[in-house]
Design a protein around this motif. Sequence first.
Motif, PDB file in Angstrom:
ATOM      1  N   GLU A 231      60.134 -40.238 154.522  1.00 10.51           N
ATOM      2  CA  GLU A 231      59.177 -39.584 155.410  1.00 10.51           C
ATOM      3  C   GLU A 231      59.804 -38.370 156.056  1.00 10.51           C
ATOM      4  OE1 GLU A 231      56.830 -41.765 158.231  1.00 10.51           O
ATOM      5  OE2 GLU A 231      57.136 -43.636 157.128  1.00 10.51           O
ATOM      6  N   GLU A 232      58.974 -37.378 156.314  1.00 15.69           N
ATOM      7  CA  GLU A 232      59.372 -36.209 157.093  1.00 15.69           C
ATOM      8  C   GLU A 232      58.246 -35.935 158.060  1.00 15.69           C
ATOM      9  OE1 GLU A 232      60.800 -33.424 153.613  1.00 15.69           O
ATOM     10  OE2 GLU A 232      60.917 -32.379 155.515  1.00 15.69           O
ATOM     11  N   ALA A 233      58.563 -35.847 159.336  1.00 12.66           N
ATOM     12  CA  ALA A 233      57.500 -35.629 160.318  1.00 12.66           C
ATOM     13  C   ALA A 233      58.101 -35.065 161.594  1.00 12.66           C
ATOM     14  CB  ALA A 233      56.797 -36.948 160.623  1.00 12.66           C
ATOM     15  N   THR A 234      57.239 -34.607 162.498  1.00 18.47           N
ATOM     16  CA  THR A 234      57.746 -34.246 163.819  1.00 18.47           C
ATOM     17  C   THR A 234      58.167 -35.550 164.499  1.00 18.47           C
ATOM     18  OG1 THR A 234      55.607 -34.528 164.889  1.00 18.47           O
ATOM     19  CG2 THR A 234      56.096 -32.333 164.004  1.00 18.47           C
ATOM     20  N   PRO A 235      59.078 -35.464 165.491  1.00 16.36           N
ATOM     21  CA  PRO A 235      59.482 -36.692 166.187  1.00 16.36           C
ATOM     22  C   PRO A 235      58.280 -37.449 166.744  1.00 16.36           C
ATOM     23  CG  PRO A 235      60.852 -34.844 166.884  1.00 16.36           C
ATOM     24  CD  PRO A 235      59.802 -34.278 165.981  1.00 16.36           C
ATOM     25  N   GLU A 236      57.369 -36.705 167.334  1.00 10.35           N
ATOM     26  CA  GLU A 236      56.172 -37.310 167.925  1.00 10.35           C
ATOM     27  C   GLU A 236      55.403 -38.119 166.882  1.00 10.35           C
ATOM     28  OE1 GLU A 236      55.130 -37.397 170.911  1.00 10.35           O
ATOM     29  OE2 GLU A 236      53.055 -38.084 170.650  1.00 10.35           O
TER      30      GLU A 236
END
Length: 257
Positions: A231-236
């Motif tokens: 997965e790659e995402a913003t921390p939020e």
Amino acid sequence: MDEAPGSVEVGSGEPLVVLDHVNKHFGDLHVLEDINLTVRRGEVVVVIGPSGAGKSTLCRAINRLETIDSGTISVDGVKLPDEGKALAQLRADVGMVFQSFNLFAHKTILENVTLGPTQVRHTPKRQAREQAMALLERVGVANQSDKLPAQLSGGQQQRVAIARSLAMQPKVMLFDEPTSALDPEMINEVLDVMTDLAKDGMTMIVVTHEMGFARKAANRVVFMADGRVMEEATPEEFFTNPQTSRAQDFLSKILTH
Ligand SMILES: Nc1ncnc2c1ncn2[C@@H]1O[C@H](COP(=O)(O)OP(=O)(O)OP(=O)(O)O)[C@@H](O)[C@H]1O
Ligand SMILES: [Mg+2]
């Protein structure tokens, strides 16, 4: 305050570290499996995942401490060199801070920081000393400059290690669990230095289990498991709504204590 530093401009920074279909095996173990990752200038990417996921191998590959079997890794548009002068240049451009501080035990704090610039960058001694003292000031250990590493606390040594990397004026800094060998009361002094670096616009790839740092400083979280980027995402997004069961499982384990 919750806004990640530089998050507005990050999308427009040019790609600085690019991994394209990177594969690596250790014998039968497929330790990096088709890794595609782009880190833009000024971006702070936190890499997390369970033990054995391949996080350290990923860092080591970017610094060419490990070879890869296929795919390409480039830093600032230049494919990683195999050896020689170009490799030394790459190592100077890609700073790395490890879990163990790896300072030269028989050299003073100041010498630890001036050694790279004078020997690799051929910076004149006096200038190297001035720059080193400024960096030691920045990480809060300037008053320890004449001591040997063993005379400093772990947190202080790790801050010296960061200063030493910065002295080479790297384009990107890699951190592989920089606080996990530290006593709890020293973790924050190192994370604070890293957070300031991030705010100053340093491009950073940080392997850490410090979720507070990830929330505060990361533009992006990369979750790895079994040699793959899951997965790659913003921390939020990542912390509130992880998509894969591996990530959900991992977060439930680390966030409950
Ligand atoms: N030099 C090596 N030779 C053989 N296997 C290795 C070597 N280095 C690492 N491995 C294996 O590769 C896998 C990934 O290791 P790596 O150190 O990259 O994981 P990691 O995500 O950093 O884990 P940790 O959170 O424990 O630090 C592990 O199964 C490890 O045992
Ligand atoms: Mg590791």
